[in-house]
Design an enzyme around this catalytic site. Structure first.
Site, PDB file in Angstrom:
ATOM      1  N   CYS A   2       1.384  -3.835  -3.854  1.00  0.00           N
ATOM      2  CA  CYS A   2       1.668  -4.076  -5.267  1.00  0.00           C
ATOM      3  C   CYS A   2       1.241  -2.882  -6.113  1.00  0.00           C
ATOM      4  O   CYS A   2       0.378  -2.106  -5.724  1.00  0.00           O
ATOM      5  CB  CYS A   2       0.898  -5.294  -5.753  1.00  0.00           C
ATOM      6  N   ARG A  27       5.434   2.440  -3.029  1.00  0.00           N
ATOM      7  CA  ARG A  27       4.379   1.658  -2.376  1.00  0.00           C
ATOM      8  C   ARG A  27       4.947   0.416  -1.688  1.00  0.00           C
ATOM      9  O   ARG A  27       4.249  -0.222  -0.906  1.00  0.00           O
ATOM     10  CB  ARG A  27       3.333   1.230  -3.406  1.00  0.00           C
ATOM     11  N   TRP A  75       4.340  -7.232  -3.945  1.00  0.00           N
ATOM     12  CA  TRP A  75       4.648  -7.294  -2.506  1.00  0.00           C
ATOM     13  C   TRP A  75       4.066  -8.628  -2.056  1.00  0.00           C
ATOM     14  O   TRP A  75       2.837  -8.781  -2.000  1.00  0.00           O
ATOM     15  CB  TRP A  75       3.989  -6.107  -1.820  1.00  0.00           C
ATOM     16  N   ASN A 101      -3.314  -7.030  -8.149  1.00  0.00           N
ATOM     17  CA  ASN A 101      -3.151  -6.558  -6.764  1.00  0.00           C
ATOM     18  C   ASN A 101      -4.314  -7.122  -5.959  1.00  0.00           C
ATOM     19  O   ASN A 101      -5.449  -7.120  -6.437  1.00  0.00           O
ATOM     20  CB  ASN A 101      -3.239  -5.023  -6.689  1.00  0.00           C
ATOM     21  N   GLY A 102      -4.044  -7.535  -4.728  1.00  0.00           N
ATOM     22  CA  GLY A 102      -5.135  -8.052  -3.893  1.00  0.00           C
ATOM     23  C   GLY A 102      -4.912  -9.524  -3.583  1.00  0.00           C
ATOM     24  O   GLY A 102      -3.821 -10.061  -3.790  1.00  0.00           O
ATOM     25  N   GLU A 482       3.588   8.444  17.931  1.00  0.00           N
ATOM     26  CA  GLU A 482       3.962   8.698  16.535  1.00  0.00           C
ATOM     27  C   GLU A 482       5.489   8.824  16.391  1.00  0.00           C
ATOM     28  O   GLU A 482       6.068   8.310  15.434  1.00  0.00           O
ATOM     29  CB  GLU A 482       3.247   9.973  16.048  1.00  0.00           C
ATOM     30  N   LYS A 486       7.696   6.394  13.987  1.00  0.00           N
ATOM     31  CA  LYS A 486       8.583   6.893  12.915  1.00  0.00           C
ATOM     32  C   LYS A 486       9.957   6.282  13.044  1.00  0.00           C
ATOM     33  O   LYS A 486      10.544   5.846  12.065  1.00  0.00           O
ATOM     34  CB  LYS A 486       8.733   8.417  12.967  1.00  0.00           C
ATOM     35  N   GLU A 489       9.954   2.467  12.185  1.00  0.00           N
ATOM     36  CA  GLU A 489       9.674   2.197  10.769  1.00  0.00           C
ATOM     37  C   GLU A 489      10.911   2.367   9.894  1.00  0.00           C
ATOM     38  O   GLU A 489      11.145   1.560   9.006  1.00  0.00           O
ATOM     39  CB  GLU A 489       8.620   3.174  10.240  1.00  0.00           C
ATOM     40  N   HIS A 505       5.001   2.324  35.872  1.00  0.00           N
ATOM     41  CA  HIS A 505       4.249   1.072  36.036  1.00  0.00           C
ATOM     42  C   HIS A 505       4.848  -0.063  35.203  1.00  0.00           C
ATOM     43  O   HIS A 505       4.188  -1.075  34.975  1.00  0.00           O
ATOM     44  CB  HIS A 505       2.784   1.290  35.657  1.00  0.00           C
ATOM     45  N   LYS A 604       3.308   1.355   1.354  1.00  0.00           N
ATOM     46  CA  LYS A 604       2.712   2.668   1.569  1.00  0.00           C
ATOM     47  C   LYS A 604       1.209   2.565   1.794  1.00  0.00           C
ATOM     48  O   LYS A 604       0.630   3.266   2.590  1.00  0.00           O
ATOM     49  CB  LYS A 604       3.023   3.570   0.370  1.00  0.00           C
TER      50      LYS A 604
HETATM   51  O1  M6R Z   1      -3.138   5.421   4.125  1.00  0.00           O
HETATM   52  P1  M6R Z   1      -3.499   5.277   5.584  1.00  0.00           P
HETATM   53  O2  M6R Z   1      -3.398   6.554   6.332  1.00  0.00           O
HETATM   54  O3  M6R Z   1      -4.822   4.611   5.772  1.00  0.00           O
HETATM   55  O4  M6R Z   1      -2.395   4.298   6.150  1.00  0.00           O
HETATM   56  C1  M6R Z   1      -2.442   3.849   7.477  1.00  0.00           C
HETATM   57  C2  M6R Z   1      -1.133   3.204   7.880  1.00  0.00           C
HETATM   58  O5  M6R Z   1      -0.854   2.101   7.081  1.00  0.00           O
HETATM   59  C3  M6R Z   1       0.036   4.197   7.773  1.00  0.00           C
HETATM   60  O6  M6R Z   1      -0.183   5.335   8.547  1.00  0.00           O
HETATM   61  C4  M6R Z   1       1.345   3.524   8.231  1.00  0.00           C
HETATM   62  O7  M6R Z   1       1.310   3.275   9.599  1.00  0.00           O
HETATM   63  C5  M6R Z   1       2.534   4.394   7.845  1.00  0.00           C
HETATM   64  N1  M6R Z   1       3.620   3.555   7.454  1.00  0.00           N
HETATM   65  C6  M6R Z   1       2.963   5.298   8.938  1.00  0.00           C
HETATM   66  O8  M6R Z   1       4.160   5.946   8.712  1.00  0.00           O
END
Ligand code: M6R
Length: 609
Positions: A2, A27, A75, A101-102, A482, A486, A489, A505, A604
């Protein structure tokens, strides 16, 4: 997650709030709303979906002259994303409006209590309860009413409150969810993120947990929930507006991928001592003697930052021979970890606000550990609560999928490993070899980016696949993880990262002609082993996209596609190998017409558990 923005001043509030919300779109959100203080009371407008819908919903009211208001992107956590559940929420008289937020954890108990007091609850949210609670505590002073309400609340909040009974006042409060006040001339701002106010001011004050701010056009007064006052220190942030704009790129993610030569230069600037072959990292706040005696390191993080933590383990253990454990922050905080005053814990976070990472760090601190942050967002909670640390200086990362923060985190971990190694067993010559290789990385990334068209052509050939496998070994195994993250996501293609040798395996059962396998196959000590793994994939008709070292002429005949990266120090390859994987994911997502910068369901900065 949020986002909050608030304005109090003499200009028209509506365009400032709408622009602020647009700056917070990255975000992640599913609905939006605002409250404006008009002469005839509160004007509330909300909508489901994009900010554009909120603008449309305003209709004739969009010429409101109000110079005071709050706005929110939601959110959903409690209650589905619909009009009723969108913020702001109000008391039953519509005199008090609040954005939040929260999560209010004890909202069910509070809800029952308020119903018994005669309040009518209209939404499924935890937030609405707070609006009624403030009304219940109100005796003519809005700040005191907010204070009274918050003393009854368990959970996390960043809130902004306005009331038709108090023109020219926003009350903001924070516990566990970031809030920052922006200081202007005859106007002030409140936001959950500086990017919402950056076009108006770079003078900010971060609220700490349990603080309440009374913000008017010319003043802001900060008190602790226990009423003690704090003299706010205004900080000037160095981020500029162009840093949060696309500047001609189609997406923030693409811009951020292309920024990496610059962001790596920023991460290493002033930190390389060529003569001694050692990194300078004064922010760690540790003397050489202390660095020499570290006997155990824990690195904790989430998501992409956790992948960089894994690379940090390879680097530190190999260079400095100090044992390193890497833990998901969400697991670490709940499993009674063994931590004492001899433990050094690094918390890695781009945003510096990730709830799980913050909680893990606080847990470690409670047990006496030295806690160091590797953070991008200057002034964020993790940065401020650490004993010391290293900023990665990647600048604002707007694309939800992290790219430039990852390479800068890895670079900073490389410098930390170099420093620890040089304090122990690494010679000047070993240190120099690495430092010189570090300096060459930005130009090498430029050369990979120059090959984008070839990577785009590969994306074109494979973008309709429904599954991908990513393989890597040693320090490039986390790069495989990673790469897979990517892709899933932003393109919603199922992808898994695996250590190359583990494939046989289990995952080998998945391989057929429909399964693209991305293999990081660099000229390093495990090259021949990786080539055997590639042969295993090819024998089952799997299609291999290899990331290979320039000059490796034999690999082209043994795979379907090859993307070359320049030769570098063996321990620096992750910063180069990940670049083609980022570009591949990006172009596949674009070809599949996905929302690259704001993928579905993702936020984000994950500020809830
Ligand atoms: O802000 P942070 O690095 O603590 O965030 C951690 C994860 O939420 C963040 O890396 C998330 O996995 C991203 N969407 C990766 O692209």
């Amino acid at each position: 997650m949020c986002g909050i923005v608030g304005y109090v001043g003499s200009r028209k509030a509506l365009p400032i709030l709408i622009n602020g919300l647009k700056r917070l779109e990255y975000r992640g959100y599913d609905s939006a709303g605002l409250a404006l203080l008009q002469d005839d009371g509160l004007l509330i407008s909300k909508s489901v979906g994009k900010i554009k819908h909120l603008e449309d919903a305003l209709g004739d009211r969009s010429n409101s002259q109000a110079s005071h208001g709050i706005a929110h992107t939601r959110w959903a956590t409690h209650g589905e994303p619909n009009y009723v559940n969108a913020h702001p929420h109000t008391d039953n008289n519509c005199e008090i409006a609040l954005v939040h937020n929260g999560i209010i954890e004890n909202y069910r108990t509070l809800r029952e209590y308020l119903v018994r007091q005669g309040y009518i609850i209209k939404t499924d949210t935890d937030t609405e309860i707070l609006a009624h609670l403030i009304h219940f505590s109100y005796q003519g002073d809005l700040v005191e009413a907010v204070r009274g309400a918050l003393t009854q609340v368990e959970g996390a909040y960043g809130i902004a409150v306005v009331s038709s009974l108090h023109p020219d006042l926003i009350v903001a409060a924070r516990k566990g969810s970031p809030l920052v006040i922006g200081q202007g001339v005859d106007e002030n701002f409140v936001a959950s993120d500086v990017s919402a106010m950056l076009e108006h001011t770079n003078r900010v004050v971060y609220l700490d947990d349990d603080e309440i701010a009374a913000v008017t056009p010319n003043t802001f007064e900060i008190t602790h929930i226990d009423r003690t006052r704090r003299d706010p220190q205004v900080e000037e942030i160095s981020w500029t507006l162009d840093m949060i704009e696309k500047e001609g790129f189609d997406h923030f993610m693409l811009k951020e991928i292309h920024e990496q030569p610059t962001t790596i230069r920023n991460a290493i600037r002033g930190r390389l001592n060529f003569e001694e072959g050692i990194a300078r990292l004064n922010g760690l706040n540790l003397q050489y003697d202390e660095l020499r005696t570290i006997s155990r390191i824990i690195i904790t993080a989430c998501g992409t930052s956790w992948h960089s933590a894994l690379i940090g383990k390879y680097l530190i253990e190999e260079i400095a021979r100090v044992p390193v454990e890497v833990e998901y922050a969400s697991e670490f905080r709940y499993r009674s970890p063994i931590v004492d005053s001899q433990t050094v814990l690094f918390a890695i976070s781009q945003s510096g606000e990730t709830a799980d990472t913050l909680a893990a760090m606080r847990e470690a601190k409670k047990h006496g550990a030295t806690v160091l942050g590797i953070v991008n967002a200057v002034g964020s909670t993790i940065a401020r609560e650490s004993h010391g640390g290293v900023y990665i200086h990647a600048g604002p990362e707007i694309g939800v999928a992290s790219t430039k923060a990852f390479t800068s985190q890895v670079m900073v971990l490389t410098l930390i490993a170099n420093l620890l190694g040089r304090m122990r067993n690494w010679s000047v010559a070993q240190g120099r070899e690495m430092i010189e290789a570090v300096e060459a990385i930005p130009a090498q990334i430029e050369s990979i980016l120059a090959n984008e068209d070839a990577i785009k052509a590969i994306a074109d050939a494979y973008h309709q696949a429904t599954n991908f496998l990513y393989l890597g070994r040693g320090i490039n195994f986390p790069v495989a993880l990673e790469g897979a993250l990517k892709l899933k996501e932003i393109s919603y293609i199922h992808a898994e990262g695996y250590p190359a040798a583990e494939m046989k395996h289990g995952p080998i059962a998945l391989i057929d002609e429909n399964m693209p396998v991305v293999v990081i196959a660099l000229k390093d000590p495990v090259y021949d082993k990786v080539m055997s793994n590639i042969a295993e994939v090819r024998a089952r008709n799997g299609r291999v996209i290899a990331i290979a070292t320039e000059g490796d002429t034999e690999i082209a005949d043994r795979v379907n596609e090859v993307i070359y990266i320049p030769h570098t120090h063996r321990l620096l390859t992750p910063c180069l190998a990940v670049i083609p994987l980022q570009l591949l994911s990006y172009h596949i997502a674009v070809m599949r017409d996905c929302s690259v910068d704001q993928p579905r369901n993702l936020a984000k900065s994950v500020t809830v558990e």
